[in-house]
Design a protein around this motif. Structure first.
Motif, PDB file in Angstrom:
ATOM      1  N   LYS A 263     -62.634 -45.906  66.001  1.00  0.00           N
ATOM      2  CA  LYS A 263     -62.399 -47.273  66.462  1.00  0.00           C
ATOM      3  C   LYS A 263     -61.528 -47.231  67.705  1.00  0.00           C
ATOM      4  N   ASN A 264     -61.588 -48.306  68.482  1.00  0.00           N
ATOM      5  CA  ASN A 264     -60.695 -48.370  69.628  1.00  0.00           C
ATOM      6  C   ASN A 264     -59.450 -49.153  69.245  1.00  0.00           C
ATOM      7  N   ILE A 265     -58.381 -48.944  69.971  1.00  0.00           N
ATOM      8  CA  ILE A 265     -57.104 -49.562  69.627  1.00  0.00           C
ATOM      9  C   ILE A 265     -57.167 -51.060  69.850  1.00  0.00           C
ATOM     10  N   SER A 266     -57.478 -51.535  71.049  1.00  0.00           N
ATOM     11  CA  SER A 266     -57.628 -52.954  71.339  1.00  0.00           C
ATOM     12  C   SER A 266     -57.906 -53.112  72.819  1.00  0.00           C
ATOM     13  N   ASP A 267     -58.780 -54.017  73.145  1.00  0.00           N
ATOM     14  CA  ASP A 267     -59.100 -54.304  74.542  1.00  0.00           C
ATOM     15  C   ASP A 267     -58.842 -55.781  74.819  1.00  0.00           C
ATOM     16  N   ASP A 268     -58.363 -56.066  76.021  1.00  0.00           N
ATOM     17  CA  ASP A 268     -58.171 -57.450  76.432  1.00  0.00           C
ATOM     18  C   ASP A 268     -59.498 -58.031  76.882  1.00  0.00           C
ATOM     19  N   LEU A 269     -59.714 -59.293  76.548  1.00  0.00           N
ATOM     20  CA  LEU A 269     -60.892 -60.017  77.003  1.00  0.00           C
ATOM     21  C   LEU A 269     -60.493 -60.917  78.165  1.00  0.00           C
ATOM     22  N   ILE A 270     -61.284 -60.888  79.216  1.00  0.00           N
ATOM     23  CA  ILE A 270     -61.008 -61.716  80.383  1.00  0.00           C
ATOM     24  C   ILE A 270     -62.236 -62.583  80.638  1.00  0.00           C
ATOM     25  N   PHE A 271     -62.039 -63.889  80.613  1.00  0.00           N
ATOM     26  CA  PHE A 271     -63.124 -64.835  80.851  1.00  0.00           C
ATOM     27  C   PHE A 271     -62.892 -65.533  82.192  1.00  0.00           C
ATOM     28  N   GLY A 272     -63.996 -65.887  82.869  1.00  0.00           N
ATOM     29  CA  GLY A 272     -63.883 -66.655  84.114  1.00  0.00           C
ATOM     30  C   GLY A 272     -63.353 -68.051  83.844  1.00  0.00           C
ATOM     31  N   ASN A 273     -63.952 -68.750  82.920  1.00  0.00           N
ATOM     32  CA  ASN A 273     -63.506 -70.077  82.486  1.00  0.00           C
ATOM     33  C   ASN A 273     -63.334 -70.036  80.970  1.00  0.00           C
ATOM     34  N   PRO A 274     -62.165 -69.642  80.498  1.00  0.00           N
ATOM     35  CA  PRO A 274     -62.006 -69.470  79.052  1.00  0.00           C
ATOM     36  C   PRO A 274     -62.004 -70.791  78.289  1.00  0.00           C
ATOM     37  N   GLU A 275     -62.555 -70.737  77.113  1.00  0.00           N
ATOM     38  CA  GLU A 275     -62.500 -71.866  76.184  1.00  0.00           C
ATOM     39  C   GLU A 275     -61.082 -71.946  75.624  1.00  0.00           C
ATOM     40  N   PRO A 276     -60.660 -73.109  75.113  1.00  0.00           N
ATOM     41  CA  PRO A 276     -59.294 -73.209  74.579  1.00  0.00           C
ATOM     42  C   PRO A 276     -59.032 -72.285  73.395  1.00  0.00           C
ATOM     43  N   ASN A 277     -60.019 -72.089  72.524  1.00  0.00           N
ATOM     44  CA  ASN A 277     -59.820 -71.247  71.347  1.00  0.00           C
ATOM     45  C   ASN A 277     -60.495 -69.883  71.487  1.00  0.00           C
ATOM     46  N   ALA A 278     -60.764 -69.443  72.691  1.00  0.00           N
ATOM     47  CA  ALA A 278     -61.438 -68.161  72.923  1.00  0.00           C
ATOM     48  C   ALA A 278     -60.505 -67.011  72.549  1.00  0.00           C
ATOM     49  N   PRO A 279     -61.060 -65.936  71.966  1.00  0.00           N
ATOM     50  CA  PRO A 279     -60.218 -64.775  71.635  1.00  0.00           C
ATOM     51  C   PRO A 279     -59.706 -64.097  72.896  1.00  0.00           C
ATOM     52  N   THR A 280     -58.581 -63.425  72.782  1.00  0.00           N
ATOM     53  CA  THR A 280     -58.000 -62.730  73.933  1.00  0.00           C
ATOM     54  C   THR A 280     -58.090 -61.213  73.801  1.00  0.00           C
ATOM     55  N   LYS A 281     -58.369 -60.728  72.605  1.00  0.00           N
ATOM     56  CA  LYS A 281     -58.490 -59.280  72.382  1.00  0.00           C
ATOM     57  C   LYS A 281     -59.711 -59.011  71.517  1.00  0.00           C
ATOM     58  N   VAL A 282     -60.220 -57.784  71.622  1.00  0.00           N
ATOM     59  CA  VAL A 282     -61.360 -57.361  70.815  1.00  0.00           C
ATOM     60  C   VAL A 282     -61.125 -55.924  70.350  1.00  0.00           C
ATOM     61  N   LYS A 283     -61.644 -55.606  69.165  1.00  0.00           N
ATOM     62  CA  LYS A 283     -61.545 -54.249  68.624  1.00  0.00           C
ATOM     63  C   LYS A 283     -62.937 -53.851  68.132  1.00  0.00           C
ATOM     64  N   PHE A 284     -63.388 -52.684  68.550  1.00  0.00           N
ATOM     65  CA  PHE A 284     -64.693 -52.181  68.139  1.00  0.00           C
ATOM     66  C   PHE A 284     -64.512 -51.057  67.128  1.00  0.00           C
ATOM     67  N   ILE A 285     -65.344 -51.077  66.092  1.00  0.00           N
ATOM     68  CA  ILE A 285     -65.339 -50.015  65.091  1.00  0.00           C
ATOM     69  C   ILE A 285     -66.754 -49.459  65.003  1.00  0.00           C
ATOM     70  N   SER A 286     -66.902 -48.162  65.195  1.00  0.00           N
ATOM     71  CA  SER A 286     -68.200 -47.507  65.081  1.00  0.00           C
ATOM     72  C   SER A 286     -68.228 -46.715  63.783  1.00  0.00           C
ATOM     73  N   LEU A 287     -69.091 -47.120  62.856  1.00  0.00           N
ATOM     74  CA  LEU A 287     -69.236 -46.428  61.581  1.00  0.00           C
ATOM     75  C   LEU A 287     -70.605 -45.780  61.509  1.00  0.00           C
ATOM     76  N   TYR A 288     -70.648 -44.579  61.006  1.00  0.00           N
ATOM     77  CA  TYR A 288     -71.900 -43.858  60.829  1.00  0.00           C
ATOM     78  C   TYR A 288     -72.117 -43.644  59.334  1.00  0.00           C
ATOM     79  N   HIS A 289     -73.228 -44.123  58.832  1.00  0.00           N
ATOM     80  CA  HIS A 289     -73.580 -43.969  57.421  1.00  0.00           C
ATOM     81  C   HIS A 289     -74.768 -43.010  57.335  1.00  0.00           C
ATOM     82  N   ASP A 290     -74.610 -41.953  56.591  1.00  0.00           N
ATOM     83  CA  ASP A 290     -75.659 -40.938  56.486  1.00  0.00           C
ATOM     84  C   ASP A 290     -76.053 -40.733  55.031  1.00  0.00           C
TER      85      ASP A 290
END
Length: 130
Positions: A86-113
């Protein structure tokens, strides 16, 4: 010291078999830690190395073992494995952000075998084999 002991037990593989005779049945469980290894030189790999971290992983398998001869064994089973990173955390940058738009995102990559192992064992030692 107590924490180190608990950590060592946590990352120890566990296995069990039952029955004696021509067939044996068992289960194997192995906890672990999985991460993404980024190699290379330059700008890109350094960014990923700083932002990604590992996650808890595990492997489990049920199996049957058939004693063919005194020193020969066939083993077949069914297993499942989960790993990833997983990544630690990334900032989200919007051109015209919505009032309740998230400011950070976290991605998790899981592999099921799904694992279908089939192995052959031969003991070279003349000692008693189980």
């Amino acid at each position: 010291m107590k924490q180190l002991f608990i950590l060592l037990i946590f990352f120890t593989p566990f296995g069990a078999t039952a029955q004696t005779g021509k067939f044996k049945f068992g289960v194997a469980l192995t906890p672990g830690f999985s991460t993404n290894i980024v190699t290379g030189k330059g700008f890109g790999p350094d960014i990923y190395r700083e932002r990604e971290t590992g996650i808890f992983a595990f492997f489990g398998q049920v199996f049957a073992e058939w004693k063919v001869k005194k020193r020969s064994f066939l083993n077949a089973g069914f297993g499942y494995s989960q790993s990833g990173y997983k990544n630690i955390s990334d900032d989200l940058i919007f051109g015209n952000p919505e009032p309740n738009a998230p400011t950070k995102v976290k991605f998790i990559s899981l592999y099921h075998d799904i694992l279908l192992p089939f192995t052959y064992r031969y003991h070279f030692s003349p000692k008693k084999t189980s």
